[in-house]
Design a protein around this motif. Structure first.
Motif, PDB file in Angstrom:
ATOM      1  N   SER A  52       0.822  -1.382   0.263  1.00  0.00           N
ATOM      2  CA  SER A  52       0.324   0.249   0.022  1.00  0.00           C
ATOM      3  C   SER A  52       0.902   1.320  -0.398  1.00  0.00           C
ATOM      4  O   SER A  52       2.327   1.465  -0.159  1.00  0.00           O
ATOM      5  N   PRO A  53       0.985   2.503  -0.704  1.00  0.00           N
ATOM      6  CA  PRO A  53       0.974   3.581  -1.302  1.00  0.00           C
ATOM      7  C   PRO A  53       1.812   4.654   0.283  1.00  0.00           C
ATOM      8  O   PRO A  53       2.880   5.090   0.766  1.00  0.00           O
ATOM      9  N   ASP A  54       1.323   3.729   1.533  1.00  0.00           N
ATOM     10  CA  ASP A  54       1.215   4.395   2.582  1.00  0.00           C
ATOM     11  C   ASP A  54       2.910   3.092   3.773  1.00  0.00           C
ATOM     12  O   ASP A  54       3.283   3.781   4.767  1.00  0.00           O
ATOM     13  N   ILE A  55       3.693   3.058   2.887  1.00  0.00           N
ATOM     14  CA  ILE A  55       4.494   2.107   2.974  1.00  0.00           C
ATOM     15  C   ILE A  55       6.019   3.233   2.344  1.00  0.00           C
ATOM     16  O   ILE A  55       5.661   4.467   1.548  1.00  0.00           O
ATOM     17  N   ALA A  56       7.131   2.874   2.873  1.00  0.00           N
ATOM     18  CA  ALA A  56       8.081   3.673   3.110  1.00  0.00           C
ATOM     19  C   ALA A  56       8.442   3.369   1.347  1.00  0.00           C
ATOM     20  O   ALA A  56       8.261   2.917   0.936  1.00  0.00           O
ATOM     21  N   GLU A  57       9.238   5.081   1.538  1.00  0.00           N
ATOM     22  CA  GLU A  57       9.033   4.995  -0.104  1.00  0.00           C
ATOM     23  C   GLU A  57       9.301   4.171  -0.818  1.00  0.00           C
ATOM     24  O   GLU A  57       9.647   4.110  -1.653  1.00  0.00           O
ATOM     25  N   SER A  58      11.635   4.168  -0.334  1.00  0.00           N
ATOM     26  CA  SER A  58      12.267   3.335  -1.231  1.00  0.00           C
ATOM     27  C   SER A  58      11.333   2.139  -1.381  1.00  0.00           C
ATOM     28  O   SER A  58      11.443   1.550  -2.641  1.00  0.00           O
ATOM     29  N   SER A  59      10.703   1.562  -0.650  1.00  0.00           N
ATOM     30  CA  SER A  59       9.677   0.009  -0.733  1.00  0.00           C
ATOM     31  C   SER A  59       8.645   0.791  -1.897  1.00  0.00           C
ATOM     32  O   SER A  59       8.468  -0.329  -2.530  1.00  0.00           O
ATOM     33  N   TRP A  60       8.208   1.557  -2.014  1.00  0.00           N
ATOM     34  CA  TRP A  60       6.923   1.632  -2.618  1.00  0.00           C
ATOM     35  C   TRP A  60       7.375   1.842  -3.747  1.00  0.00           C
ATOM     36  O   TRP A  60       7.256   1.081  -4.616  1.00  0.00           O
ATOM     37  N   GLU A  61       9.064   2.499  -4.125  1.00  0.00           N
ATOM     38  CA  GLU A  61       9.113   2.726  -5.376  1.00  0.00           C
ATOM     39  C   GLU A  61       9.648   1.474  -6.009  1.00  0.00           C
ATOM     40  O   GLU A  61       9.932   0.889  -6.773  1.00  0.00           O
ATOM     41  N   ALA A  62      10.479   0.571  -5.403  1.00  0.00           N
ATOM     42  CA  ALA A  62      10.629  -0.792  -5.764  1.00  0.00           C
ATOM     43  C   ALA A  62       9.456  -1.867  -5.661  1.00  0.00           C
ATOM     44  O   ALA A  62       9.368  -2.427  -6.962  1.00  0.00           O
ATOM     45  N   ILE A  97       0.144 -11.487   2.207  1.00  0.00           N
ATOM     46  CA  ILE A  97       1.365 -10.905   2.974  1.00  0.00           C
ATOM     47  C   ILE A  97       1.036  -8.895   2.658  1.00  0.00           C
ATOM     48  O   ILE A  97       0.606  -8.435   1.548  1.00  0.00           O
ATOM     49  N   SER A  98       0.698  -8.202   4.160  1.00  0.00           N
ATOM     50  CA  SER A  98       0.913  -6.905   3.846  1.00  0.00           C
ATOM     51  C   SER A  98       1.851  -6.266   4.018  1.00  0.00           C
ATOM     52  O   SER A  98       2.696  -6.628   5.063  1.00  0.00           O
ATOM     53  N   ALA A  99       2.713  -5.760   2.589  1.00  0.00           N
ATOM     54  CA  ALA A  99       4.471  -5.832   2.801  1.00  0.00           C
ATOM     55  C   ALA A  99       4.719  -4.565   4.427  1.00  0.00           C
ATOM     56  O   ALA A  99       3.717  -3.272   3.869  1.00  0.00           O
ATOM     57  N   GLN A 100       5.213  -4.858   5.203  1.00  0.00           N
ATOM     58  CA  GLN A 100       5.776  -3.809   5.274  1.00  0.00           C
ATOM     59  C   GLN A 100       7.231  -3.074   4.817  1.00  0.00           C
ATOM     60  O   GLN A 100       7.688  -1.938   5.336  1.00  0.00           O
ATOM     61  N   SER A 101       8.372  -3.945   4.003  1.00  0.00           N
ATOM     62  CA  SER A 101       9.431  -3.428   2.786  1.00  0.00           C
ATOM     63  C   SER A 101       9.362  -4.345   1.872  1.00  0.00           C
ATOM     64  O   SER A 101       9.118  -5.270   2.223  1.00  0.00           O
ATOM     65  N   VAL A 102       9.766  -3.724   0.909  1.00  0.00           N
ATOM     66  CA  VAL A 102      10.233  -4.609   0.210  1.00  0.00           C
ATOM     67  C   VAL A 102      11.262  -4.461  -0.708  1.00  0.00           C
ATOM     68  O   VAL A 102      11.834  -2.809  -1.101  1.00  0.00           O
ATOM     69  N   VAL A 103      12.196  -5.228  -0.964  1.00  0.00           N
ATOM     70  CA  VAL A 103      14.138  -4.406  -1.601  1.00  0.00           C
ATOM     71  C   VAL A 103      13.512  -5.486  -2.270  1.00  0.00           C
ATOM     72  O   VAL A 103      13.628  -6.388  -3.020  1.00  0.00           O
ATOM     73  N   ILE A 104      14.509  -4.993  -3.728  1.00  0.00           N
ATOM     74  CA  ILE A 104      14.912  -5.157  -4.367  1.00  0.00           C
ATOM     75  C   ILE A 104      16.046  -5.891  -5.313  1.00  0.00           C
ATOM     76  O   ILE A 104      17.117  -5.096  -4.405  1.00  0.00           O
ATOM     77  N   LEU A 105      16.045  -7.399  -4.956  1.00  0.00           N
ATOM     78  CA  LEU A 105      18.023  -8.052  -4.234  1.00  0.00           C
ATOM     79  C   LEU A 105      18.790  -7.744  -6.457  1.00  0.00           C
ATOM     80  O   LEU A 105      19.850  -7.972  -5.711  1.00  0.00           O
TER      81      LEU A 105
END
Lengths: 590, 590
Positions: A52-62, A97-105
């Motif tokens: 959801s868009p209220d996640i940290a910006e870097s995660s939303w971007e990812a 899963i309700s995402a709290q962080s998304v990182v591109i590996l």
């Protein structure tokens, strides 16, 4: 990197409310109502992630940037899906899963084909991008099935006091069997190792060494032209024992396969397996590896038709051949005259000069040769058990031609008519093989299995007088029409081994040159011994319900013995060839 | 044949009064007081059989005729031995078998050497008659130890969700690493497969395929000149994982080795293992695989000796080198001046120009350079912790020469002085390896491990400016001075992989030619991954308490990469070479 807490495919209601960290591949990504949905995949399955868009910006971007096959690390909370969003088709379909962080590996280019089980992709493309092809769930399951089989086999054999022992891959070329792959020696100019076609002599020597019970999941190599289920290298469950009778080795093998079937597929198969002699198998099924999941056996109709006026039948019988039939149930309407002509033509590859047939109708026999058979119509239909609507197919020829052609026809029609119960696993033994076959091309006897196979004791006197009548103490295990493996008692006395080598055409000198080390070994206290080898690739193929062994090999070769992934075999440097004292000779063709 | 009821070596008081049937080899046969005593041997041990003349005539005849290494089937009753006949040295020494039937299953010529553990037999004779050599109990135990290790490893890895996956043995030659064994292709003229030096790239591709956790007990091939513990083919416990940090892979490896040590030797080893950086290992032990079962570490004495008048020390220090010492405890009396001269000469193989030494006595330092060191005598002995009776040995040279020569001297003296506790199993990690080494011969950097090893993140900027200073995310596991295995994080991004290939001398074009399939794969969603490979032969050798891996390989090659048993490699026919488009070029040397 945060530590992964579990596999994507394993998240379930048990983790409700917990925070998990997953790592995997983007199977699908879509925007919907201001949210981003990511199906994240790993080897165990797929789980839905909601960002959801209220996640940290870097995660939303990812989440916003990622595309199919990107590698992501996602942490989030496991939530129950709304009842209308539950997906019963997905193992993880009750949760998301309700995402709290998304990182591109890692990023990914668009893959050359989609990661889906149903894709129809050209074989060479699949092999070139095998690392993508293997991401398909079915391929993972196939390789997992193979792993499960191997571990089940090992746990059985370890429990039976077997030792797993490695034998050399750099071995020596022998003149019997298929064509060897050679490995030039650098140290000994003009000398070559050979990759083993099987560890046959090594495992026999281990019995000579008193190891008593050996096994190995052994790679074997044959430089032969490739067919559907052949590969330049293949894997064999290789077993050898001392002091056991054939029945004991068969019983061990049965116990092992019962365990494998139970542990890998949860299928209970009955043991002991049925036993057919080689002769029975050829007589009734026209095959030394009969598929017994359906009937339609080969029936001898010579006694019935010998008095008719049909010359083809008569002359076959008079020249010492056979007339046999199979009855295709309720197939009369399904095959036109043209279809049957075509079937007949196909049989020419087995040497058959033709296919005769009649349809059984309420009004009697029907078809080109019906008029010849009418006089024995009742006798014939009773003899073969045919009913109205059935199709009777005949081949009249030498015994081996009748077996080969009617055996093949039986399989073809059985499949076409849907007579095969695909849920069955019909294991059986084919026993009492001939020791030798006469090879017309070579003008000599060759070993039906290999020249280390023991003749049956009562046939020993025939070795001199009628070698083709000698039975071997050999047995094949067959599953659903495939030869799974072959076993035998081995010769353990020098005199008999010399005799058999002589019968298959070795002069005394050649025998010593090629097999002197074995002949010598047999004189130093060699125990009676025997064993069996099962084709792992084929077993895995059948248990994974595939029809080509390539589907159960991580990196198979293609039909030209090439790996499209790295283009092996490749060119090498001149220096490498000089080291090996070799020069490539350009052939004259084209 | 009657069915065997148990192994010879397993008969005990538990079977008292029972009838058993045994099959085995005659270890010894003797007549005594009208009876015949046969020591019957199988893989599990030896049991004494007593044959009395009231047995059936054929049995008596068999017992009377049989000689060493005959194969017998013996049935009889298990009896307790008279108390004075009990043999405490034999596992079965409390009982004997009173024979009821003796059958000769096979005869034996007199073996070329006796089947005893202590025999001193020429290595090539042992290998020629390997099937007899392997009958020795120690050899059986060695192969059993190897089997036990492998099964323990598998059970551990299976429990950790690893899949055992076979990778091709017919692969492609690559320019990095050792010399390949080549396999000529018949189908593609002038093309060659190569036998893999390790499944490195295949296992990386399996990570790209999402398999997550792979292992294989993999045969590897290197066509190198052979040393004591090298073989043309060797076996590797090969492991690869996705998404794990180096510490996680190390921890998995530790758990695995703890389990192996417990299950195979019943030895409890502590974990986590100690960690030394590569630099610490070189500084303190002069070795990247230090044997830490004893001290005698390398001590920097430059600060103490730099002010003395000994020119050799001074010039080493001035030219940027080192002066280091080891203290051999209570060795002063054990080494004569001549012994020490000889030790010095041996060090020339490591590039050392000489070995300096002083003996510590109650009266002060003693020896050729004592006069130079007298001014700092107290400072020196305190600095290195030397006491009266100790021998201090110095090397002054470039750092790598000091490490190599003093490291070797430390091992030699440690052994000679009995400082090594042979009951210890000292596992440790050597971490923070350099990524690259400068190869003077080739005039370029080469990979210290292999060019797929990931640099440490903080050192990435140095790749351009000072490649030799870049550390790798690589780690070796060491046992008692042997490198057991090496692991690393692998490069998983194309750009970095291209960069590293460039640094080790590949042009862009060569990189694509040789490793294009890998570079491409890295662009299709490759996960972070890493793994480790352990040498099975060496592990088995150390656990079997042997000092050559040949002792834990059923059929090893000799020092000329030859198998004296069947004389592999051998000559092949002209036709085989024609099939492979090859011609042997006779070399010019005699």
């Amino acid at each position: 990197m945060t530590k992964r807490s579990m596999y994507c495919g394993k998240v379930s209601r048990e983790q409700l409310g917990e925070k998990v960290t997953l790592k995997g591949w983007v199977q699908k990504r879509r925007d919907l109502g201001g949210l981003i949905f990511i199906d994240l995949r790993d080897r165990e399955g797929i789980v839905q992630v909601v960002v959801s868009p209220d996640i940290a910006e870097s995660s939303w971007e990812a989440a916003n940037t990622c595309r199919s096959e990107y590698v992501l690390e996602i942490s989030g909370e496991v939530l129950a899906r709304d009842s209308q969003a539950v997906n019963k088709k997905m193992a993880t379909g009750e949760i998301e899963i309700s995402a709290q962080s998304v990182v591109i590996l890692n990023k990914a280019k668009t893959p050359p084909f989609p990661i889906e089980d149903e894709g129809q992709v050209n074989d060479d493309i699949r092999l070139k991008y095998r690392y993508i092809d293997l991401r398909r769930n079915k391929m993972y399951q196939n390789i997992k099935t193979r792993h499960d089989i191997v571990q089940s086999v090992r746990s059985f054999l370890n429990g039976e006091d077997f030792l797993e022992i490695e034998t050399p891959y750099l071995d020596k070329s022998t003149p019997e069997g298929a064509r060897d792959y050679l490995v030039p020696s650098r140290i000994q100019e003009g000398h070559f190792y050979a990759l083993p076609q099987s560890p046959q002599l090594r495992k026999q020597l281990l019995m000579g060494a008193g190891f008593d019970r050996y096994y190995q999941i052994a790679r074997c190599f044959r430089d032969e032209d490739l067919r559907g289920d052949r590969q330049p290298e293949f894997t064999q469950i290789d077993i050898e024992t001392s002091f056991l009778a054939p029945e004991e080795i068969q019983s061990l093998t049965e116990k092992m396969l019962v365990k494998v079937m139970k542990e890998v597929l949860n299928v209970k198969i009955p043991a002991p397996f049925p036993r057919l002699s080689y002769q029975e198998a050829m007589d009734n099924y026209g095959s030394d590896k009969p598929d017994t999941r359906f009937g339609m056996t080969l029936l001898d109709v010579a006694p019935v038709v010998k008095e008719t006026d049909f010359k083809v039948f008569q002359s076959a019988i008079e020249s010492g051949g056979q007339v046999k039939a199979i009855v295709a149930p309720q197939a009369a309407e399904k095959y036109s005259r043209k279809d049957l002509d075509n079937l007949g033509k196909e049989l020419s590859q087995y040497g058959a000069k033709g296919l005769a047939w009649v349809k059984v109708t309420e009004e009697g026999l029907n078809g080109p040769i019906a008029k010849f058979l009418s006089p024995v119509e009742n006798e014939l239909t009773t003899h073969v058990g045919a009913e109205s609507g059935d199709l009777i197919l005949f081949v009249a020829d030498a015994a081996n031609v009748v077996a080969a052609s009617l055996g093949a026809l039986r399989l073809k029609l059985g499949k076409a008519l849907g007579l095969i119960d695909e849920t069955l696993f019909n294991f059986l033994w084919v026993v009492d093989w001939p020791l030798l076959e006469y090879d017309e091309d070579e003008g000599r006897y060759i070993a039906a299995h290999h020249p280390f196979t023991s003749p049956q004791k009562q046939d020993l006197p025939l070795l001199e007088t009628a070698p083709e009548k000698v039975h071997a103490e050999a047995y094949d295990v067959v599953l659903n029409g495939y030869e799974l493996g072959g076993g035998s008692s081995r010769i353990f006395q020098r005199e008999l081994q010399e005799k058999v080598l002589e019968v298959v055409g070795f002069s005394k000198e050649e025998a010593v040159n090629q097999f002197g080390f074995l002949l010598d070994a047999l004189e130093y206290g060699f125990p009676p011994h025997g064993g069996i080898a099962l084709g792992l690739d084929r077993l895995a193929m059948l248990l994974a319900d595939e029809d080509n062994i390539r589907e159960v090999i991580a990196f198979p070769k293609n039909g030209r013995a090439m790996d499209p992934l790295n283009n092996a075999p490749g060119k090498v440097s001149e220096g490498q060839l000089v080291d090996l004292h070799l020069k490539v000779i350009e052939s004259l063709k084209d």
